[in-house]
Design a protein around this motif. Structure first.
Motif, PDB file in Angstrom:
ATOM      1  N   ALA A 110      -3.743   1.701 -12.396  1.00 52.58           N
ATOM      2  CA  ALA A 110      -4.471   2.730 -13.273  1.00 52.58           C
ATOM      3  C   ALA A 110      -4.998   3.826 -12.202  1.00 52.58           C
ATOM      4  O   ALA A 110      -5.212   5.045 -12.697  1.00 52.58           O
ATOM      5  CB  ALA A 110      -5.802   1.984 -13.886  1.00 52.58           C
ATOM      6  N   ARG A 111      -5.339   3.693 -11.045  1.00 45.67           N
ATOM      7  CA  ARG A 111      -5.442   4.658  -9.945  1.00 45.67           C
ATOM      8  C   ARG A 111      -4.650   5.487  -9.353  1.00 45.67           C
ATOM      9  O   ARG A 111      -4.895   6.531  -8.704  1.00 45.67           O
ATOM     10  CB  ARG A 111      -6.413   4.038  -8.927  1.00 45.67           C
ATOM     11  CG  ARG A 111      -8.023   3.509  -9.450  1.00 45.67           C
ATOM     12  CD  ARG A 111      -8.620   2.960  -8.416  1.00 45.67           C
ATOM     13  NE  ARG A 111      -8.791   3.424  -7.226  1.00 45.67           N
ATOM     14  CZ  ARG A 111      -9.875   4.421  -7.012  1.00 45.67           C
ATOM     15  NH1 ARG A 111     -10.760   4.525  -7.792  1.00 45.67           N
ATOM     16  NH2 ARG A 111      -9.811   5.092  -5.892  1.00 45.67           N
ATOM     17  N   ARG A 112      -3.407   5.050  -9.603  1.00 41.94           N
ATOM     18  CA  ARG A 112      -2.324   5.913  -9.094  1.00 41.94           C
ATOM     19  C   ARG A 112      -2.109   7.224  -9.466  1.00 41.94           C
ATOM     20  O   ARG A 112      -2.077   7.184 -11.093  1.00 41.94           O
ATOM     21  CB  ARG A 112      -1.037   5.080  -9.146  1.00 41.94           C
ATOM     22  CG  ARG A 112      -1.014   3.874  -7.995  1.00 41.94           C
ATOM     23  CD  ARG A 112       0.581   3.389  -8.022  1.00 41.94           C
ATOM     24  NE  ARG A 112       1.116   3.085  -9.038  1.00 41.94           N
ATOM     25  CZ  ARG A 112       2.187   2.200  -9.218  1.00 41.94           C
ATOM     26  NH1 ARG A 112       2.960   2.149  -7.982  1.00 41.94           N
ATOM     27  NH2 ARG A 112       2.500   1.777 -10.188  1.00 41.94           N
ATOM     28  N   PRO A 113      -1.983   8.375  -8.988  1.00 40.24           N
ATOM     29  CA  PRO A 113      -1.749   9.769  -9.579  1.00 40.24           C
ATOM     30  C   PRO A 113      -0.609   9.531 -10.680  1.00 40.24           C
ATOM     31  O   PRO A 113      -0.961  10.539 -11.560  1.00 40.24           O
ATOM     32  CB  PRO A 113      -1.656  10.754  -8.392  1.00 40.24           C
ATOM     33  CG  PRO A 113      -2.300   9.820  -7.148  1.00 40.24           C
ATOM     34  CD  PRO A 113      -1.947   8.380  -7.554  1.00 40.24           C
ATOM     35  N   SER A 114       0.564   8.880 -10.376  1.00 37.12           N
ATOM     36  CA  SER A 114       1.348   8.845 -10.980  1.00 37.12           C
ATOM     37  C   SER A 114       1.430   8.033 -12.474  1.00 37.12           C
ATOM     38  O   SER A 114       2.363   7.815 -13.102  1.00 37.12           O
ATOM     39  CB  SER A 114       2.829   8.906 -10.306  1.00 37.12           C
ATOM     40  OG  SER A 114       2.651   7.482  -9.920  1.00 37.12           O
ATOM     41  N   ALA A 115       0.350   7.244 -12.570  1.00 40.56           N
ATOM     42  CA  ALA A 115       0.126   6.214 -13.481  1.00 40.56           C
ATOM     43  C   ALA A 115       0.344   6.676 -15.053  1.00 40.56           C
ATOM     44  O   ALA A 115       0.615   6.159 -15.912  1.00 40.56           O
ATOM     45  CB  ALA A 115      -1.105   5.456 -13.463  1.00 40.56           C
ATOM     46  N   ALA A 116      -0.130   8.289 -15.283  1.00 39.80           N
ATOM     47  CA  ALA A 116      -0.191   8.807 -16.439  1.00 39.80           C
ATOM     48  C   ALA A 116       0.606  10.183 -16.331  1.00 39.80           C
ATOM     49  O   ALA A 116       0.466  10.895 -15.371  1.00 39.80           O
ATOM     50  CB  ALA A 116      -1.371   8.865 -17.120  1.00 39.80           C
TER      51      ALA A 116
ATOM     52  N   ALA B  96       0.824  -1.157  -0.046  1.00 41.27           N
ATOM     53  CA  ALA B  96       0.126  -0.007   0.030  1.00 41.27           C
ATOM     54  C   ALA B  96       0.882   1.367   0.001  1.00 41.27           C
ATOM     55  O   ALA B  96       0.408   2.370  -0.567  1.00 41.27           O
ATOM     56  CB  ALA B  96      -0.757  -0.054   1.199  1.00 41.27           C
ATOM     57  N   LYS B  97       2.001   1.197   0.735  1.00 38.14           N
ATOM     58  CA  LYS B  97       3.027   2.454   0.748  1.00 38.14           C
ATOM     59  C   LYS B  97       3.488   2.891  -0.693  1.00 38.14           C
ATOM     60  O   LYS B  97       3.736   3.763  -1.143  1.00 38.14           O
ATOM     61  CB  LYS B  97       4.192   2.106   1.634  1.00 38.14           C
ATOM     62  CG  LYS B  97       3.473   1.902   2.912  1.00 38.14           C
ATOM     63  CD  LYS B  97       2.762   2.748   3.808  1.00 38.14           C
ATOM     64  CE  LYS B  97       3.748   4.170   4.041  1.00 38.14           C
ATOM     65  NZ  LYS B  97       2.766   5.316   4.591  1.00 38.14           N
ATOM     66  N   ASP B  98       3.601   1.744  -1.501  1.00 36.99           N
ATOM     67  CA  ASP B  98       3.863   1.953  -2.940  1.00 36.99           C
ATOM     68  C   ASP B  98       2.613   2.092  -3.885  1.00 36.99           C
ATOM     69  O   ASP B  98       2.895   2.015  -5.218  1.00 36.99           O
ATOM     70  CB  ASP B  98       4.608   0.699  -3.369  1.00 36.99           C
ATOM     71  CG  ASP B  98       6.018   0.530  -2.493  1.00 36.99           C
ATOM     72  OD1 ASP B  98       6.579   1.842  -2.140  1.00 36.99           O
ATOM     73  OD2 ASP B  98       6.375  -0.449  -2.338  1.00 36.99           O
ATOM     74  N   GLY B  99       1.521   2.247  -3.399  1.00 37.54           N
ATOM     75  CA  GLY B  99       0.186   2.248  -4.278  1.00 37.54           C
ATOM     76  C   GLY B  99       0.008   1.114  -4.999  1.00 37.54           C
ATOM     77  O   GLY B  99      -0.832   1.047  -5.849  1.00 37.54           O
ATOM     78  N   LEU B 100       0.235  -0.168  -4.353  1.00 41.44           N
ATOM     79  CA  LEU B 100      -0.158  -1.414  -5.025  1.00 41.44           C
ATOM     80  C   LEU B 100      -1.150  -2.133  -4.456  1.00 41.44           C
ATOM     81  O   LEU B 100      -1.760  -3.060  -4.610  1.00 41.44           O
ATOM     82  CB  LEU B 100       0.987  -2.197  -5.219  1.00 41.44           C
ATOM     83  CG  LEU B 100       2.240  -1.694  -6.186  1.00 41.44           C
ATOM     84  CD1 LEU B 100       3.391  -2.606  -6.220  1.00 41.44           C
ATOM     85  CD2 LEU B 100       1.640  -1.327  -7.380  1.00 41.44           C
ATOM     86  N   PHE B 101      -1.682  -1.629  -3.196  1.00 49.99           N
ATOM     87  CA  PHE B 101      -2.740  -2.032  -2.355  1.00 49.99           C
ATOM     88  C   PHE B 101      -3.558  -0.920  -2.207  1.00 49.99           C
ATOM     89  O   PHE B 101      -2.978   0.156  -1.938  1.00 49.99           O
ATOM     90  CB  PHE B 101      -2.290  -2.798  -1.085  1.00 49.99           C
ATOM     91  CG  PHE B 101      -2.646  -4.250  -1.202  1.00 49.99           C
ATOM     92  CD1 PHE B 101      -1.600  -5.065  -2.232  1.00 49.99           C
ATOM     93  CD2 PHE B 101      -3.350  -5.017  -0.467  1.00 49.99           C
ATOM     94  CE1 PHE B 101      -1.827  -6.447  -2.420  1.00 49.99           C
ATOM     95  CE2 PHE B 101      -3.493  -6.496  -0.494  1.00 49.99           C
ATOM     96  CZ  PHE B 101      -2.799  -7.090  -1.381  1.00 49.99           C
ATOM     97  N   PRO B 102      -5.119  -1.034  -1.485  1.00 46.86           N
ATOM     98  CA  PRO B 102      -5.457   0.347  -1.262  1.00 46.86           C
ATOM     99  C   PRO B 102      -5.014   1.069  -0.113  1.00 46.86           C
ATOM    100  O   PRO B 102      -4.233   0.342   0.631  1.00 46.86           O
ATOM    101  CB  PRO B 102      -6.913  -0.419  -0.752  1.00 46.86           C
ATOM    102  CG  PRO B 102      -6.958  -1.566  -1.435  1.00 46.86           C
ATOM    103  CD  PRO B 102      -5.702  -2.373  -1.726  1.00 46.86           C
ATOM    104  N   ALA B 103      -4.771   2.314  -0.188  1.00 52.75           N
ATOM    105  CA  ALA B 103      -4.060   3.256   0.940  1.00 52.75           C
ATOM    106  C   ALA B 103      -4.535   2.844   2.362  1.00 52.75           C
ATOM    107  O   ALA B 103      -3.774   3.092   3.255  1.00 52.75           O
ATOM    108  CB  ALA B 103      -4.546   4.520   0.473  1.00 52.75           C
ATOM    109  N   VAL B 104      -5.829   2.457   2.610  1.00 52.87           N
ATOM    110  CA  VAL B 104      -6.284   2.112   3.965  1.00 52.87           C
ATOM    111  C   VAL B 104      -5.147   1.163   4.535  1.00 52.87           C
ATOM    112  O   VAL B 104      -5.084   1.251   5.823  1.00 52.87           O
ATOM    113  CB  VAL B 104      -7.654   1.747   4.161  1.00 52.87           C
ATOM    114  CG1 VAL B 104      -7.952   0.426   3.513  1.00 52.87           C
ATOM    115  CG2 VAL B 104      -8.110   1.743   5.620  1.00 52.87           C
ATOM    116  N   PHE B 105      -4.824   0.247   4.031  1.00 53.04           N
ATOM    117  CA  PHE B 105      -3.838  -0.628   4.488  1.00 53.04           C
ATOM    118  C   PHE B 105      -2.560  -0.211   4.786  1.00 53.04           C
ATOM    119  O   PHE B 105      -1.618  -0.950   5.387  1.00 53.04           O
ATOM    120  CB  PHE B 105      -3.604  -1.985   3.103  1.00 53.04           C
ATOM    121  CG  PHE B 105      -4.759  -2.725   3.174  1.00 53.04           C
ATOM    122  CD1 PHE B 105      -4.857  -3.849   4.093  1.00 53.04           C
ATOM    123  CD2 PHE B 105      -5.746  -2.571   2.116  1.00 53.04           C
ATOM    124  CE1 PHE B 105      -5.903  -4.664   3.778  1.00 53.04           C
ATOM    125  CE2 PHE B 105      -6.658  -3.618   2.029  1.00 53.04           C
ATOM    126  CZ  PHE B 105      -6.623  -4.652   2.870  1.00 53.04           C
TER     127      PHE B 105
END
Length: 459
Positions: A435-441, A307-316
């Protein structure tokens, strides 16, 4: 170290890290292991020795990797640093699913031992006891790392005392005539017996990675993670080997093959009476509770790192008192749901299929982590690598990879097939998160390459 709620976390010392490894390796299965491998003869003791060497090699690899990356997440961190986000996600996804499904299995196994203590049995009571076994360790985790460490330390000591008692005292009652043949046919295909017994024993050492996964909560992780991994693995191996040897030597082979409580039978053979069953059942409940306490923490640490790397939901990725609370609650809820299905819905084979999936899922992070170590060694700055250390670390890494590969082979066709399907099901989750990460695009190509490139590391 400060957490997301602003309170300081209390880090584990070396003794707690060791008990975390030992407690997670040794759950409730040890109490049935001697009977499980007895049909293959005493060659199973040799299989234990071979597997111990593989587990120690894996522990040493995790220690070396933790020295480079002393962060929470262990195998996930190593796979991502070496091979990128996708490999890291597969490691985290596979390990996470393994933890909460295996927690449900541990709880169900614990209920079986509680039957001996309570003398009663009903579906409603069994479900209540199983849920209690899941949520009491979860509450200890939610109370913070201090309570996690205390429960782990106490439960490890309490469960090892009776096992060490049987292992050590049993040697004084050892009768070679009880051992039975070296192999099932009295000396024929010992290689076949070695392989068959190893397939049963392979997962006895799952948990060797526990200190590496919790590296962010361990004091001086560069030193203590490696020490805890090796010492904890060796400690578990001593209990395994001496305990199994003592049971082999105190319980007649013909009786041991059909035993449902081999350690209890060993105590009864040594001292007479039938009080051994109660003693061992109590030790098994304590052992399973301690294992659930440690595995609940593991089920939260892996998604926390992802989650800290944006690969799991942020709540985790949020902690309170040093523990990722969302991960603890999610694992407890999912394991509870699976347990309820097992006891109430009664869908034939569902629980067994999911347990099979865990046997495969545990090995995916091992394979990726050991492969990452090989990658780091091969791509390191050769002019700064000591030749002797390079050779030693490469041998250990390849040995750990071979051990992990053997784990996959020992899981069986059904486990590999179903586990692979479940692993691939996580791909859609990965796509959604990326796809949902702000830095994805919109990132410059050179920035993307810089963040994804694994650092050149010195062995």
């Amino acid at each position: 170290m400060h957490e997301t709620d602003g309170t300081p976390a209390r880090r584990f010392g070396l003794p707690t890290a060791i008990t975390l490894v030992m407690g997670n390796i040794i759950g409730g299965g040890i109490f049935m292991l001697p009977a499980s491998v007895a049909p293959y003869g005493t060659v199973s003791l040799l299989a234990f020795g071979v597997l111990t060497l593989g587990a120690i090699a894996l522990a040493l690899v995790f220690g070396r990797l933790a020295g480079r990356f002393p962060r929470t997440g262990g195998p996930y961190v190593y796979a991502r640093e070496a091979f990128g986000d996708f490999a890291g996600f597969l490691s985290a996804w596979s390990y996470w699913t393994m933890t909460w499904v295996s927690n449900a299995a541990l709880a169900v196994a614990g209920v079986g031992y509680l039957h001996v203590l309570t003398g009663t049995q009903s579906k409603g009571l069994d479900l209540t006891l199983a849920l209690a076994l899941l949520w009491l360790p979860a509450l200890a985790n939610l109370a913070g790392t201090r309570w996690v460490g205390a429960v782990q330390l106490v439960s490890t000591v309490l469960k090892f005392l009776p096992m060490l008692f049987v292992a050590v005292v049993g040697l004084f009652f050892f009768d070679p005539d009880n051992l039975g043949p070296f192999t099932t046919d009295g000396g024929g295909d010992w290689i076949g017996g070695l392989t068959a017994s190893a397939a049963i024993l392979l997962y006895s050492y799952v948990g060797v990675e526990s200190a590496a996964i919790s590296a962010g909560e361990v004091r001086d992780p560069e030193r203590n993670v490696g020490r805890a991994s090796v010492i904890g693995t060796i400690g578990a191996a001593v209990v395994y080997l001496l305990g199994t040897l003592s049971v082999f030597g105190t319980v007649a082979h013909d009786k041991l093959k059909d035993s449902t409580a081999p350690f209890s039978d060993a105590v009864d053979a040594m001292f007479g009476g039938h009080w051994g069953g109660t003693l061992i059942a109590l030790a098994a409940v304590i052992s399973i509770t301690g294992a659930l306490n440690g595995w609940t923490l593991m089920s939260a640490q892996m998604p926390y790192a992802a989650a800290k790397d944006g690969l799991f939901p942020a709540v985790f990725g949020k902690k309170r008192r040093g523990v990722p609370t969302a991960g603890v609650i999610a694992a407890a809820v999912l394991a509870s749901a699976l347990t309820i299905v097992n006891y109430t819905v009664g869908v034939a084979g569902v629980f067994e299929i999911l347990v099979l999936i865990t046997t495969f899922s545990a090995t995916v992070p091992y394979l990726l982590a050991t492969a990452a170590q090989v990658y780091f060694l091969l791509t390191g700055q050769r002019d700064k690598v000591h030749a002797g250390r390079m050779t030693r670390d490469m041998v250990l890494a390849l040995g750990g990879f071979a051990f992990s590969f053997w784990l996959v082979a020992g899981a069986g066709y059904a486990a590999v097939y179903q586990g692979t399907l479940f692993l691939f099901a996580g791909i859609i989750v990965y796509v959604w998160m990326v796809a949902r990460r702000p830095s994805a695009a919109g990132r410059p190509e050179e920035e993307r390459q810089a963040t994804e490139k694994a650092p050149e590391l010195v062995a």
